[in-house]
Design a protein around this motif. Structure first.
Motif, PDB file in Angstrom:
ATOM      1  N   ALA A  90      10.548 -19.567  57.489  1.00 11.18           N
ATOM      2  CA  ALA A  90      12.030 -19.483  57.657  1.00 11.18           C
ATOM      3  C   ALA A  90      12.773 -20.710  57.961  1.00 11.18           C
ATOM      4  O   ALA A  90      13.859 -21.051  57.499  1.00 11.18           O
ATOM      5  N   ASP A  91      11.921 -21.882  58.512  1.00 13.28           N
ATOM      6  CA  ASP A  91      12.606 -23.190  58.647  1.00 13.28           C
ATOM      7  C   ASP A  91      12.784 -23.706  57.115  1.00 13.28           C
ATOM      8  O   ASP A  91      13.749 -24.393  57.065  1.00 13.28           O
TER       9      ASP A  91
ATOM     10  N   ALA B 153      15.783 -22.467  55.701  1.00 22.21           N
ATOM     11  CA  ALA B 153      16.836 -22.967  56.277  1.00 22.21           C
ATOM     12  C   ALA B 153      17.048 -24.296  55.711  1.00 22.21           C
ATOM     13  O   ALA B 153      18.367 -24.841  55.328  1.00 22.21           O
TER      14      ALA B 153
ATOM     15  N   GLY C 145      18.812 -24.217  52.342  1.00 19.52           N
ATOM     16  CA  GLY C 145      19.883 -23.771  52.286  1.00 19.52           C
ATOM     17  C   GLY C 145      20.902 -24.500  53.010  1.00 19.52           C
ATOM     18  O   GLY C 145      21.113 -25.586  52.916  1.00 19.52           O
ATOM     19  N   GLU C 146      21.726 -23.958  53.986  1.00 20.44           N
ATOM     20  CA  GLU C 146      22.721 -24.476  54.672  1.00 20.44           C
ATOM     21  C   GLU C 146      22.437 -25.846  55.558  1.00 20.44           C
ATOM     22  O   GLU C 146      23.161 -26.598  55.871  1.00 20.44           O
ATOM     23  N   TRP C 147      21.050 -25.766  55.995  1.00 18.84           N
ATOM     24  CA  TRP C 147      20.826 -26.743  56.953  1.00 18.84           C
ATOM     25  C   TRP C 147      19.941 -27.897  56.349  1.00 18.84           C
ATOM     26  O   TRP C 147      19.303 -28.670  56.721  1.00 18.84           O
TER      27      TRP C 147
ATOM     28  N   ASP D 269      12.424 -16.754  64.428  1.00 12.89           N
ATOM     29  CA  ASP D 269      12.876 -18.036  64.110  1.00 12.89           C
ATOM     30  C   ASP D 269      11.867 -19.354  64.213  1.00 12.89           C
ATOM     31  O   ASP D 269      11.018 -19.253  65.382  1.00 12.89           O
TER      32      ASP D 269
ATOM     33  N   ILE E 212      14.112 -24.926  62.825  1.00 15.85           N
ATOM     34  CA  ILE E 212      15.258 -25.080  62.146  1.00 15.85           C
ATOM     35  C   ILE E 212      16.167 -23.759  62.037  1.00 15.85           C
ATOM     36  O   ILE E 212      17.491 -23.706  62.243  1.00 15.85           O
ATOM     37  N   SER E 213      15.472 -22.630  61.778  1.00 15.25           N
ATOM     38  CA  SER E 213      16.162 -21.514  61.454  1.00 15.25           C
ATOM     39  C   SER E 213      16.712 -20.853  62.689  1.00 15.25           C
ATOM     40  O   SER E 213      17.909 -20.080  62.532  1.00 15.25           O
TER      41      SER E 213
ATOM     42  N   GLY F 118      20.505 -20.784  63.072  1.00 10.91           N
ATOM     43  CA  GLY F 118      21.415 -19.520  62.621  1.00 10.91           C
ATOM     44  C   GLY F 118      22.199 -19.077  63.737  1.00 10.91           C
ATOM     45  O   GLY F 118      23.252 -18.289  63.268  1.00 10.91           O
TER      46      GLY F 118
END
Length: 282
Positions: free
Chosen positions: A178-179, A182, A185-187, A261, A264-265, A268
């Motif tokens: 999941a991290d 992220a 993606g946006e992170w 999570d 990082i995730s 969200g």
């Protein structure tokens, strides 16, 4: 939302590199001080800026000493962040404000709440470390081996930490799937703040890690402002037991634990955290 940078000279001769998204037109907007993680520079969290604009939030932040454009402060502890935040707020004419920090920025945000009770309206700490040696907490349990080894080196002192960092390598296993999603993606924004921090050498990171395994210089039990703790149940860098411990220590704390999570995730939940900040500050 544009961002202005400035160099602030402090009374002790140090310089802090400061970022401000509301310079010249802050008005009555809520100011949120951002406390960055390790190793990052201090630019405010770009993925949260659209929601910040909607909520009327002004971000102010700075490179922690030893990072980016800020003068090193060897031997600094977690509590020293309160002095720097006070100096920045005074220089910018900011009276009261909220504080938000991620990862290693979480303890620094809590320190501001503990030591600036007349200024801090509310605190958000995301994936925050608890104090080293916290009673009833197995501090290293659940950390990825590379992360635990680096912090154990810091606990042995500066020389051991410097020797460790001379050969340390990036460990992708510190992040969950999941991290990684992220970060892709946006992170992906983290690339903009980690790169310059790493390019500047390990000094800031070393000073951070030495502070994490030393006495904070303040007690999170003294944070009287409302505190929101966000933590991922799968966090491999700062295990969720740290968030649970802090939730039991801060007098007015809410823990939002998201089981799937990671480190990082969990960000969200940042937009909802800003809604929470805006409501508490109002």
């Amino acid at each position: 939302m544009s961002e202005t940078g400035l160099e602030l000279e402090l009374d002790d001769g140090r310089v802090l590199r400061v970022y401000d998204t509301g310079a010249g037109g802050a008005g009555e907007r809520l100011t949120v001080f951002w406390q960055h993680g390790t190793p990052n520079i201090g630019a405010p969290p770009e993925p949260l800026l659209p929601d910040s604009a909607r909520l009327g939030i002004r971000w102010v932040s700075y490179d922690r000493p030893g990072y980016g454009g800020s003068t090193p402060r060897p031997g600094r502890d977690i509590a020293s962040a309160a002095d720097d935040v006070r100096a920045v707020a005074d220089a910018l004419g900011i009276g009261r404000f909220a504080v938000m920090g991620h990862s290693g920025g979480g303890p620094h945000a809590l320190a501001c709440g503990a030591l600036l009770p007349d200024r801090v309206l509310a605190v958000v700490a995301v994936a925050a470390l608890a104090p080293f040696g916290a009673e009833g907490l197995d501090w290293f349990a659940g950390m990825t081996p590379s992360g635990a080894t680096g912090l154990r080196a810091a606990a042995e002192g500066r020389a051991a930490k410097e020797a460790y960092e001379a050969d340390a390598a990036y460990d992708p296993e510190m992040f969950t799937p999941a991290d990684h999603a992220a970060l892709a993606g946006e992170w992906s924004w983290f690339g903009d703040v980690v790169g310059p921090a790493v390019d500047g050498g390990p000094g800031g990171l070393i000073d951070d890690d030495l502070a994490y395994v030393a006495p904070w210089g303040c007690d999170p039990a003294r944070v009287t402002a409302p505190v929101l703790l966000l933590h991922g149940g799968e966090d491999r860098i700062v295990p969720s037991a740290h968030g649970r411990w802090l939730a039991g220590r801060c007098p007015d704390a809410e823990l939002r634990l998201t089981p799937a999570d990671g480190h990082i995730s969990v960000l969200g939940g940042g937009s909802a955290a800003l809604e929470w900040l805006a409501a508490r500050a109002a």
